[in-house]
Design a protein around this motif. Sequence first.
Motif, PDB file in Angstrom:
ATOM      1  N   SER A  52       7.376  -0.118  -3.079  1.00  0.00           N
ATOM      2  CA  SER A  52       7.287   0.950  -2.274  1.00  0.00           C
ATOM      3  C   SER A  52       6.856   2.205  -3.108  1.00  0.00           C
ATOM      4  CB  SER A  52       8.606   1.470  -1.547  1.00  0.00           C
ATOM      5  OG  SER A  52       9.669   1.848  -2.481  1.00  0.00           O
ATOM      6  N   LYS A  53       6.920   1.958  -4.350  1.00  0.00           N
ATOM      7  CA  LYS A  53       6.718   3.312  -5.699  1.00  0.00           C
ATOM      8  C   LYS A  53       5.424   2.879  -6.282  1.00  0.00           C
ATOM      9  CE  LYS A  53      11.599   4.365  -5.977  1.00  0.00           C
ATOM     10  NZ  LYS A  53      12.766   4.397  -6.933  1.00  0.00           N
ATOM     11  N   GLY A  57       0.311  -0.001  -3.547  1.00  0.00           N
ATOM     12  CA  GLY A  57       0.872  -0.251  -2.222  1.00  0.00           C
ATOM     13  C   GLY A  57       0.504   1.256  -1.466  1.00  0.00           C
ATOM     14  N   ILE A  58       0.706   2.385  -2.232  1.00  0.00           N
ATOM     15  CA  ILE A  58       0.567   3.857  -1.617  1.00  0.00           C
ATOM     16  C   ILE A  58      -0.886   3.875  -1.252  1.00  0.00           C
ATOM     17  CG2 ILE A  58       0.284   6.154  -2.511  1.00  0.00           C
ATOM     18  CD1 ILE A  58       2.965   5.497  -4.189  1.00  0.00           C
ATOM     19  N   ALA A 179     -11.273   4.389  -6.373  1.00  0.00           N
ATOM     20  CA  ALA A 179     -11.505   2.964  -5.641  1.00  0.00           C
ATOM     21  C   ALA A 179     -11.013   1.793  -6.631  1.00  0.00           C
ATOM     22  CB  ALA A 179     -13.019   2.735  -5.845  1.00  0.00           C
ATOM     23  N   LEU A 180      -9.724   1.392  -5.802  1.00  0.00           N
ATOM     24  CA  LEU A 180      -8.815   0.694  -6.415  1.00  0.00           C
ATOM     25  C   LEU A 180      -8.809  -0.989  -5.683  1.00  0.00           C
ATOM     26  CD1 LEU A 180      -5.719   3.175  -6.739  1.00  0.00           C
ATOM     27  CD2 LEU A 180      -7.573   2.661  -8.099  1.00  0.00           C
ATOM     28  N   ALA A 181      -8.213  -1.897  -6.830  1.00  0.00           N
ATOM     29  CA  ALA A 181      -8.055  -3.143  -6.268  1.00  0.00           C
ATOM     30  C   ALA A 181      -6.779  -3.436  -5.431  1.00  0.00           C
ATOM     31  CB  ALA A 181      -7.995  -3.910  -7.352  1.00  0.00           C
ATOM     32  N   PRO A 182      -6.775  -4.055  -4.515  1.00  0.00           N
ATOM     33  CA  PRO A 182      -5.824  -4.263  -3.471  1.00  0.00           C
ATOM     34  C   PRO A 182      -4.989  -5.200  -3.880  1.00  0.00           C
ATOM     35  CG  PRO A 182      -7.708  -5.885  -2.812  1.00  0.00           C
ATOM     36  CD  PRO A 182      -8.119  -5.027  -4.021  1.00  0.00           C
ATOM     37  N   TYR A 183      -4.409  -5.126  -5.191  1.00  0.00           N
ATOM     38  CA  TYR A 183      -3.318  -5.832  -6.081  1.00  0.00           C
ATOM     39  C   TYR A 183      -2.073  -6.174  -4.985  1.00  0.00           C
ATOM     40  CZ  TYR A 183      -5.869  -4.614 -10.122  1.00  0.00           C
ATOM     41  OH  TYR A 183      -6.968  -4.248 -11.160  1.00  0.00           O
ATOM     42  N   ALA A 184      -1.574  -5.195  -4.503  1.00  0.00           N
ATOM     43  CA  ALA A 184      -0.331  -5.553  -3.693  1.00  0.00           C
ATOM     44  C   ALA A 184      -0.747  -6.393  -2.302  1.00  0.00           C
ATOM     45  CB  ALA A 184       0.389  -4.362  -3.211  1.00  0.00           C
TER      46      ALA A 184
END
Length: 361
Positions: A52-53, A57-58, A179-184
């Motif tokens: 959640s932190k 995810g954010i 522009a981030l990877a969708p790791y979660a």
Amino acid sequence: MRSIRYGAAVLAATALLTACGGTEATQVDAQAVSPGCPENAQRIAELQDTLSKNLYGIAAADSGKTQHSDPEPLGAGAPIKLTFSIEGLSHPFLVRQQQLATEKAAELGVQLDVVSANDDVNKQFNDIQNAIAAGSNGIVMMPANTQGLTAVLQQAQERNIAYSFSQKGMLGVQPATQALAPYALEGTRLGEWVVAHYGDQQDVKVALISGITGDQSSVARTGSFELELLKSCNFDIVAEQPGQYRRDASAKAAESILAANPDLQLVFGANDEGALGALAAIEASGRTGIDVVGIDGQKEMFDALKAGKALATVKHLPTADKAVEETVRYLRGEPVPQYVVTLGDLVTAEDARSGSVEPAF
């Protein structure tokens, strides 16, 4: 090493943790959090709180929503000079990122200087400082590790130089865009598929080969995958070791895991290099009957899927071209999203054999 019998869905873990001040001092309501396997409630709560932190995810939740623009944009026809600071070129995905960034800059008619840090975080810090001194209008960063970058980003801000992140990013800073990877999301997607694939099979023995120790991307991928297995009550995590997102290190980690776990049934690699390293160790050991899953969708993993040596991967989409595009739009005064996150397809052996999905790189 640890052995954990996993349980059912999280209902109130995060709220319980927040109310009680964190996982170390919290005794969760096991039956409420994990009615199927209450003995796993504490681990569920820990993972839920951590995720959640987590930046990724954010970012996934806010992707495309919050927007802003440069308060002091360049003129419509003004030339733009960007620096693309990339962590290194030792991985095929990084090479692909460089290519896409270069192509996008050419398409937009802007100058792009690519500087590789050669997998050295200190060099990347110096590279960014040099780009600031050289008068770049904007800096697109793809860091291996964001720790220690705050000071140099402050320097860029003081010089009115826009900066943005590609792939990995930061909280508590003011970039043009991330522009981030969708790791979660990738870990969750793969975990859901694994749970469905094994169905009602009980006590499936699983080893996790995580990525870079302490890195938020690895925490997001590995933790979200683990959480999905946890929800099903059907999996035992018998070991977790870091593979640093590299094949040789992952193979060494897998070797020790295999030696200690003769009944291992599944290995998760936090990326395909980790999965392929595990596969090499499995083949060298002469063991059979061990499934392998990974994330990235690289060509060699597709080959392993086609050959029946691996079960599935999640196609990891490049972000460098999007980071360049959004940075240019920001410099021109256009509104751009604070976060851009796009999830790729899950690819099974059947998908790879059919040719319906191309490798990510």
